[in-house]
Design an enzyme around this catalytic site. Sequence first.
Site, PDB file in Angstrom:
ATOM      1  N   ALA A  91       0.501  -1.240  -0.091  1.00 26.80           N
ATOM      2  CA  ALA A  91       0.150  -0.021  -0.315  1.00 26.80           C
ATOM      3  C   ALA A  91       1.479   1.224  -0.097  1.00 26.80           C
ATOM      4  CB  ALA A  91      -0.774  -0.160   0.956  1.00 26.80           C
ATOM      5  N   ILE A  93       1.119   5.511  -1.045  1.00 27.27           N
ATOM      6  CA  ILE A  93       0.736   7.342  -2.111  1.00 27.27           C
ATOM      7  C   ILE A  93       1.655   7.684  -2.449  1.00 27.27           C
ATOM      8  CG2 ILE A  93      -2.323   7.268  -0.513  1.00 27.27           C
ATOM      9  CD1 ILE A  93      -0.270   8.963   1.402  1.00 27.27           C
ATOM     10  N   SER A 142      11.147   1.835  -3.759  1.00 26.44           N
ATOM     11  CA  SER A 142      10.534   2.185  -5.422  1.00 26.44           C
ATOM     12  C   SER A 142      12.273   2.908  -5.720  1.00 26.44           C
ATOM     13  CB  SER A 142       9.993   3.370  -4.976  1.00 26.44           C
ATOM     14  OG  SER A 142      10.417   5.038  -6.206  1.00 26.44           O
ATOM     15  N   TYR A 155       7.486  11.767  -1.128  1.00 22.04           N
ATOM     16  CA  TYR A 155       7.834  10.890  -1.219  1.00 22.04           C
ATOM     17  C   TYR A 155       8.783   9.622  -1.269  1.00 22.04           C
ATOM     18  CZ  TYR A 155       6.035   6.720  -4.098  1.00 22.04           C
ATOM     19  OH  TYR A 155       6.708   4.790  -4.645  1.00 22.04           O
ATOM     20  N   ALA A 157      11.816  10.871   0.768  1.00 20.59           N
ATOM     21  CA  ALA A 157      11.837  10.672   2.556  1.00 20.59           C
ATOM     22  C   ALA A 157      10.791   8.932   2.779  1.00 20.59           C
ATOM     23  CB  ALA A 157      11.317  11.062   2.930  1.00 20.59           C
TER      24      ALA A 157
HETATM   25  N1  LIG Z   1       3.150   3.410 -10.175  1.00 25.36           N
HETATM   26  C1  LIG Z   1       4.653   3.045  -9.920  1.00 25.36           C
HETATM   27  O1  LIG Z   1       4.765   4.050 -10.793  1.00 25.36           O
HETATM   28  C2  LIG Z   1       5.525   2.778  -8.658  1.00 25.36           C
HETATM   29  C3  LIG Z   1       6.548   3.159  -8.580  1.00 25.36           C
HETATM   30  C4  LIG Z   1       7.918   2.642  -7.963  1.00 25.36           C
HETATM   31  C5  LIG Z   1       6.820   2.460  -6.226  1.00 25.36           C
HETATM   32  N2  LIG Z   1       5.592   2.223  -6.400  1.00 25.36           N
HETATM   33  C6  LIG Z   1       5.453   1.941  -5.530  1.00 25.36           C
HETATM   34  O2  LIG Z   1       4.235   0.193  -5.245  1.00 25.36           O
HETATM   35  C7  LIG Z   1       3.051   0.356  -4.429  1.00 25.36           C
HETATM   36  C8  LIG Z   1       1.526   0.628  -5.351  1.00 25.36           C
HETATM   37  O3  LIG Z   1       1.428   1.602  -6.021  1.00 25.36           O
HETATM   38  P1  LIG Z   1       0.781   1.518  -7.379  1.00 25.36           P
HETATM   39  O4  LIG Z   1       1.075   1.965  -8.284  1.00 25.36           O
HETATM   40  O5  LIG Z   1       0.020  -0.118  -7.757  1.00 25.36           O
HETATM   41  O6  LIG Z   1      -0.167   2.316  -6.505  1.00 25.36           O
HETATM   42  P2  LIG Z   1      -2.099   2.381  -7.240  1.00 25.36           P
HETATM   43  O7  LIG Z   1      -2.566   2.024  -8.088  1.00 25.36           O
HETATM   44  O8  LIG Z   1      -2.441   3.791  -6.328  1.00 25.36           O
HETATM   45  O9  LIG Z   1      -2.329   1.385  -5.446  1.00 25.36           O
HETATM   46  C9  LIG Z   1      -2.075   1.989  -4.163  1.00 25.36           C
HETATM   47  C10 LIG Z   1      -2.968   1.419  -3.667  1.00 25.36           C
HETATM   48  O10 LIG Z   1      -2.521   0.830  -2.005  1.00 25.36           O
HETATM   49  C11 LIG Z   1      -3.705   1.774  -1.656  1.00 25.36           C
HETATM   50  N3  LIG Z   1      -3.433   2.374  -0.056  1.00 25.36           N
HETATM   51  C12 LIG Z   1      -3.690   3.967  -0.152  1.00 25.36           C
HETATM   52  N4  LIG Z   1      -3.312   4.328   0.903  1.00 25.36           N
HETATM   53  C13 LIG Z   1      -4.155   3.577   2.038  1.00 25.36           C
HETATM   54  C14 LIG Z   1      -4.357   3.449   3.430  1.00 25.36           C
HETATM   55  N5  LIG Z   1      -3.824   4.344   3.458  1.00 25.36           N
HETATM   56  N6  LIG Z   1      -4.741   2.076   3.623  1.00 25.36           N
HETATM   57  C15 LIG Z   1      -4.762   0.887   2.548  1.00 25.36           C
HETATM   58  N7  LIG Z   1      -4.181   0.857   2.088  1.00 25.36           N
HETATM   59  C16 LIG Z   1      -3.776   1.848   0.838  1.00 25.36           C
HETATM   60  C17 LIG Z   1      -4.856   1.860  -2.002  1.00 25.36           C
HETATM   61  O11 LIG Z   1      -6.297   1.646  -1.760  1.00 25.36           O
HETATM   62  P3  LIG Z   1      -7.777   2.087  -1.305  1.00 25.36           P
HETATM   63  O12 LIG Z   1      -6.856   3.959  -1.826  1.00 25.36           O
HETATM   64  O13 LIG Z   1      -9.047   1.442  -1.897  1.00 25.36           O
HETATM   65  O14 LIG Z   1      -6.985   2.070   0.197  1.00 25.36           O
HETATM   66  C18 LIG Z   1      -4.320   0.722  -3.447  1.00 25.36           C
HETATM   67  O15 LIG Z   1      -4.938  -0.054  -3.657  1.00 25.36           O
HETATM   68  C19 LIG Z   1       3.187   2.351  -3.401  1.00 25.36           C
HETATM   69  O16 LIG Z   1       4.033   1.046  -2.327  1.00 25.36           O
HETATM   70  C20 LIG Z   1       3.862   2.689  -4.829  1.00 25.36           C
HETATM   71  O17 LIG Z   1       4.921   3.552  -3.403  1.00 25.36           O
HETATM   72  C21 LIG Z   1       4.786   2.369  -7.283  1.00 25.36           C
END
Ligand SMILES: NC(=O)c1ccc[n+]([C@@H]2O[C@H](COP(=O)([O-])OP(=O)(O)OC[C@H]3O[C@@H](n4cnc5c(N)ncnc54)[C@H](OP(=O)(O)O)[C@@H]3O)[C@@H](O)[C@H]2O)c1
Length: 267
Positions: A91, A93, A142, A155, A157
């Site tokens: 999870a 943001i 990340s 982020y 940090a």
């Molecule tokens: N996409 C990228 O480019 C990228 C790159 C590097 C790392 N990441 C990492 O990958 C992970 C997943 O990101 P994603 O790209 O798949 O983003 P996403 O599509 O926005 O998904 C984020 C997930 O986190 C959940 N979430 C957010 N706040 C939450 C909270 N307070 N409690 C529980 N769940 C929460 C959201 O669900 P709800 O809103 O339903 O709670 C959603 O299921 C993150 O840690 C992100 O930092 C992403």
Amino acid sequence: MHPFRENVVILTGASSGIGREIALQLADQGAWLTLAARDAQCLEEVAGECRQRGGRSLVVPTDVSVLAQCQALVDRTLAEYGRIDTLVNNAGISMWARFDEMQALEPFHRLMQVNYFGSLYCTYHALPHLKRTRGRIVVISSLAGKTGVPTRSGYAASKHALVGLFDSLRVELLGTGVTVTMVYPDFVASEIRKRAYGTDGQPLGDSPVQEDRVMTTERCAQLTIRAMAKRQREDVQTLRGKAGQWIKLIAPAVVDRIALRAIQRGK
Ligand SMILES: NC(=O)c1ccc[n+]([C@@H]2O[C@H](COP(=O)([O-])OP(=O)(O)OC[C@H]3O[C@@H](n4cnc5c(N)ncnc54)[C@H](OP(=O)(O)O)[C@@H]3O)[C@@H](O)[C@H]2O)c1
């Protein structure tokens, strides 16, 4: 062939993006999943797809920034399956705003609360049970957990904080059989940018990234599950990320410019 068959996996952030795809691919292997995020309806849809693909799945709506809800997530998993084999702290943001243009500081708190404390809370409660199964802890960091990135100060940090916590925990867990795998994706096409905090602390709404030119969630999930299966120490998922680690040792300013260019180009 299927290392996660009947493996009990708690997966946070399972309602969307990378987490949703990890859930589906683990279900293909016959994993027993607990799906956590705040949006119960999206989680139910993912759970339905997982069951069709052959996995068991339990939905536990959870806000990972709330300690009691993370404890309840662990308790509900134990009540359903009787054990925990794997915890995937996914999870998260994000933000997309220069530090000197931020109009409020609340997003910095929220980024730490969700990205850092959310993983800490879930791990704290799951750890005694993971020790019993000699299980796996997986953390989705990340490339912003490896190096500074403009417009991502808060982020980066939070992701660097995760590295400090889990690299330390890995050493403490030597000899217990519990492993820690840190995953470092590059840009992945998902909803994260649309939801990211802008300068006013509100969601951006639009993604500044060329979402069709970056890694898919399917590929990111494949690489992540492969690293989980091998209990790899870490998984840096792109050539740019891999090369950047070495370049940073001898010419860190070059990595700064690579990060700036990635943000300017949106890929
Ligand atoms: N996409 C990228 O480019 C990228 C790159 C590097 C790392 N990441 C990492 O990958 C992970 C997943 O990101 P994603 O790209 O798949 O983003 P996403 O599509 O926005 O998904 C984020 C997930 O986190 C959940 N979430 C957010 N706040 C939450 C909270 N307070 N409690 C529980 N769940 C929460 C959201 O669900 P709800 O809103 O339903 O709670 C959603 O299921 C993150 O840690 C992100 O930092 C992403």
